[in-house]
Design a protein around this motif. Structure first.
Motif, PDB file in Angstrom:
ATOM      1  N   LEU A 114      -5.023  28.584 -68.690  1.00  0.00           N
ATOM      2  CA  LEU A 114      -6.019  28.443 -67.634  1.00  0.00           C
ATOM      3  C   LEU A 114      -5.745  29.447 -66.522  1.00  0.00           C
ATOM      4  CD1 LEU A 114      -8.288  26.913 -66.051  1.00  0.00           C
ATOM      5  CD2 LEU A 114      -6.486  25.367 -65.234  1.00  0.00           C
ATOM      6  N   ILE A 115      -6.787  30.184 -66.153  1.00  0.00           N
ATOM      7  CA  ILE A 115      -6.778  30.979 -64.928  1.00  0.00           C
ATOM      8  C   ILE A 115      -7.800  30.341 -64.000  1.00  0.00           C
ATOM      9  CG2 ILE A 115      -7.250  33.219 -63.880  1.00  0.00           C
ATOM     10  CD1 ILE A 115      -6.535  34.494 -66.587  1.00  0.00           C
ATOM     11  N   ALA A 116      -7.348  29.849 -62.867  1.00  0.00           N
ATOM     12  CA  ALA A 116      -8.241  29.125 -61.961  1.00  0.00           C
ATOM     13  C   ALA A 116      -8.326  29.839 -60.621  1.00  0.00           C
ATOM     14  CB  ALA A 116      -7.755  27.691 -61.763  1.00  0.00           C
ATOM     15  N   PRO A 117      -9.472  30.401 -60.270  1.00  0.00           N
ATOM     16  CA  PRO A 117      -9.618  31.005 -58.940  1.00  0.00           C
ATOM     17  C   PRO A 117      -9.343  30.014 -57.823  1.00  0.00           C
ATOM     18  CG  PRO A 117     -11.410  31.679 -60.367  1.00  0.00           C
ATOM     19  CD  PRO A 117     -10.671  30.587 -61.098  1.00  0.00           C
ATOM     20  N   ASN A 118      -9.557  28.721 -58.102  1.00  0.00           N
ATOM     21  CA  ASN A 118      -9.289  27.686 -57.114  1.00  0.00           C
ATOM     22  C   ASN A 118      -8.962  26.383 -57.840  1.00  0.00           C
ATOM     23  OD1 ASN A 118      -9.428  25.823 -54.866  1.00  0.00           O
ATOM     24  ND2 ASN A 118     -10.605  27.370 -53.786  1.00  0.00           N
ATOM     25  N   PHE A 119      -7.885  25.722 -57.434  1.00  0.00           N
ATOM     26  CA  PHE A 119      -7.490  24.462 -58.050  1.00  0.00           C
ATOM     27  C   PHE A 119      -7.984  23.245 -57.280  1.00  0.00           C
ATOM     28  CE2 PHE A 119      -4.169  26.955 -60.304  1.00  0.00           C
ATOM     29  CZ  PHE A 119      -4.345  26.431 -61.578  1.00  0.00           C
ATOM     30  N   ALA A 120      -8.591  23.441 -56.126  1.00  0.00           N
ATOM     31  CA  ALA A 120      -9.117  22.308 -55.363  1.00  0.00           C
ATOM     32  C   ALA A 120     -10.384  21.789 -56.050  1.00  0.00           C
ATOM     33  CB  ALA A 120      -9.419  22.724 -53.929  1.00  0.00           C
ATOM     34  N   LEU A 121     -10.420  20.512 -56.340  1.00  0.00           N
ATOM     35  CA  LEU A 121     -11.557  19.951 -57.072  1.00  0.00           C
ATOM     36  C   LEU A 121     -12.857  20.124 -56.288  1.00  0.00           C
ATOM     37  CD1 LEU A 121     -10.018  16.666 -58.552  1.00  0.00           C
ATOM     38  CD2 LEU A 121     -10.156  18.948 -59.579  1.00  0.00           C
ATOM     39  N   GLU A 227      -4.926  21.798 -46.297  1.00  0.00           N
ATOM     40  CA  GLU A 227      -3.517  21.868 -46.668  1.00  0.00           C
ATOM     41  C   GLU A 227      -3.423  22.325 -48.116  1.00  0.00           C
ATOM     42  OE1 GLU A 227      -1.933  17.982 -46.173  1.00  0.00           O
ATOM     43  OE2 GLU A 227      -1.932  18.054 -43.984  1.00  0.00           O
ATOM     44  N   ARG A 228      -2.315  22.949 -48.481  1.00  0.00           N
ATOM     45  CA  ARG A 228      -2.132  23.406 -49.859  1.00  0.00           C
ATOM     46  C   ARG A 228      -1.948  22.245 -50.825  1.00  0.00           C
ATOM     47  NH1 ARG A 228      -0.669  27.209 -46.415  1.00  0.00           N
ATOM     48  NH2 ARG A 228      -1.332  29.351 -46.863  1.00  0.00           N
ATOM     49  N   SER A 229      -1.701  21.061 -50.303  1.00  0.00           N
ATOM     50  CA  SER A 229      -1.629  19.877 -51.167  1.00  0.00           C
ATOM     51  C   SER A 229      -2.964  19.628 -51.862  1.00  0.00           C
ATOM     52  CB  SER A 229      -1.223  18.646 -50.351  1.00  0.00           C
ATOM     53  OG  SER A 229      -2.146  18.407 -49.303  1.00  0.00           O
ATOM     54  N   SER A 230      -4.053  20.176 -51.312  1.00  0.00           N
ATOM     55  CA  SER A 230      -5.377  19.984 -51.914  1.00  0.00           C
ATOM     56  C   SER A 230      -5.474  20.624 -53.288  1.00  0.00           C
ATOM     57  CB  SER A 230      -6.472  20.572 -51.010  1.00  0.00           C
ATOM     58  OG  SER A 230      -6.342  21.989 -50.904  1.00  0.00           O
ATOM     59  N   PHE A 231      -4.581  21.590 -53.585  1.00  0.00           N
ATOM     60  CA  PHE A 231      -4.620  22.271 -54.872  1.00  0.00           C
ATOM     61  C   PHE A 231      -3.788  21.574 -55.952  1.00  0.00           C
ATOM     62  CE2 PHE A 231      -4.768  25.696 -51.566  1.00  0.00           C
ATOM     63  CZ  PHE A 231      -6.131  25.951 -51.662  1.00  0.00           C
ATOM     64  N   MET A 232      -2.952  20.635 -55.559  1.00  0.00           N
ATOM     65  CA  MET A 232      -1.986  20.067 -56.505  1.00  0.00           C
ATOM     66  C   MET A 232      -2.631  19.174 -57.567  1.00  0.00           C
ATOM     67  SD  MET A 232       0.724  21.577 -55.711  1.00  0.00           S
ATOM     68  CE  MET A 232      -0.114  22.969 -54.931  1.00  0.00           C
ATOM     69  N   THR A 233      -3.683  18.455 -57.201  1.00  0.00           N
ATOM     70  CA  THR A 233      -4.374  17.614 -58.187  1.00  0.00           C
ATOM     71  C   THR A 233      -4.938  18.468 -59.310  1.00  0.00           C
ATOM     72  OG1 THR A 233      -4.965  15.983 -56.491  1.00  0.00           O
ATOM     73  CG2 THR A 233      -6.218  15.933 -58.552  1.00  0.00           C
TER      74      THR A 233
END
Length: 258
Positions: A114-121, A227-233
């Motif tokens: 997976l290449i994800a430009p953004n991991f935030a849902l 916050e960068r925690s938004s990308f962890m999910t």
């Protein structure tokens, strides 16, 4: 239960350090290696630390989580697949040709990735909503706002958003036919007639607005990561999904039920 064994490349960065903590707290994951740059330690968090990616060949690992820099993203991802690791990449800056080549390699290797430009849902949803809206509002501009340490512009999220809209939007140039820029760049970057504007300021994390204009009305879609925690999910979801995938995908939306 067998845990997913993970290597983190770029573990000292802001995203990388956040991801390490997420992995350590997740009972389904196991941190097995770290890749840094000019490291002076041989171990951190109870796992070995490496200076060169070639030193990781032969390590028992399932996932290569890459949170490094655009300048090395393609090289790292290709290396990971050649070494038998499934790449989950949050680094932007890939060209269309590079993504195509990496997908081809993943099919040869039968490896999910997976290449994800953004991991935030929320950001992924805004991209999908934008694609829907572009069918009815073809006049659209993107404003993306990031911290001042971000090296690439426009952001991968903005480019991915524009690419998705271009699939359904009739390409045309926006604004006055005879418009001129008294200051070069004032109208932003051009992508198939759409305009993309990049803002870089301290205090920001990752934000994007997609502005649509129509006769007598406007529509604005906005997402904010405070916050960068938004990308962890999204990272955790991507790690789990690529374990069952047989090829590399570009965009987290491929793993969502949309």
């Amino acid at each position: 239960m067998n845990k997913v064994k993970i290597i983190v490349a770029g573990y000292r960065g802001k995203m990388g350090s956040e991801a390490v903590q997420m992995i350590l707290k997740n009972d389904e994951f196991e941190l097995v290696g770290l890749l840094g740059h000019h490291e002076v330690v041989s171990e951190a968090f109870g796992v070995p630390v490496f200076n060169k990616k070639e030193e990781l060949i032969g390590l028992s690992a399932d996932i290569w989580l890459d949170l490094t820099a655009p300048s090395v993203a393609y090289e790292n991802t290709r290396f990971a697949m050649e070494a038998g690791f499934r790449p989950v990449v949050g680094t932007t800056g890939f060209t269309e040709e590079e993504v195509t080549e990496l997908v081809r390699l993943s099919r040869v290797k039968h490896l999910g990735g997976l290449i994800a430009p953004n991991f935030a849902l929320g950001a992924v949803l805004v991209m999908q909503f934008s694609k829907i809206a572009a069918q009815y509002f073809p006049d659209v501009e993107i404003i993306e706002l990031h911290h001042d340490a971000k090296k690439d512009a426009p952001s991968g999220t903005a480019l991915k958003t524009a690419e998705l809209m271009a699939q359904v939007r009739q390409a045309h140039y926006q604004g006055a036919a005879n418009e001129t820029e008294s200051l070069a760049g004032a109208r932003g970057a051009e992508f198939e007639g759409m305009r993309i504007h990049s803002v870089r300021l301290p205090g920001l994390v990752a934000h994007q607005e997609v502005l649509f204009g129509g006769k007598g009305e406007g529509l604005t879609l906005r997402h904010d990561s405070y916050e960068r925690s938004s990308f962890m999910t999204g990272i955790a979801l991507g790690i789990k999904k690529v374990m069952q995938a047989k090829e590399l995908y570009y965009g987290l939306e491929h793993f969502l039920d949309l």
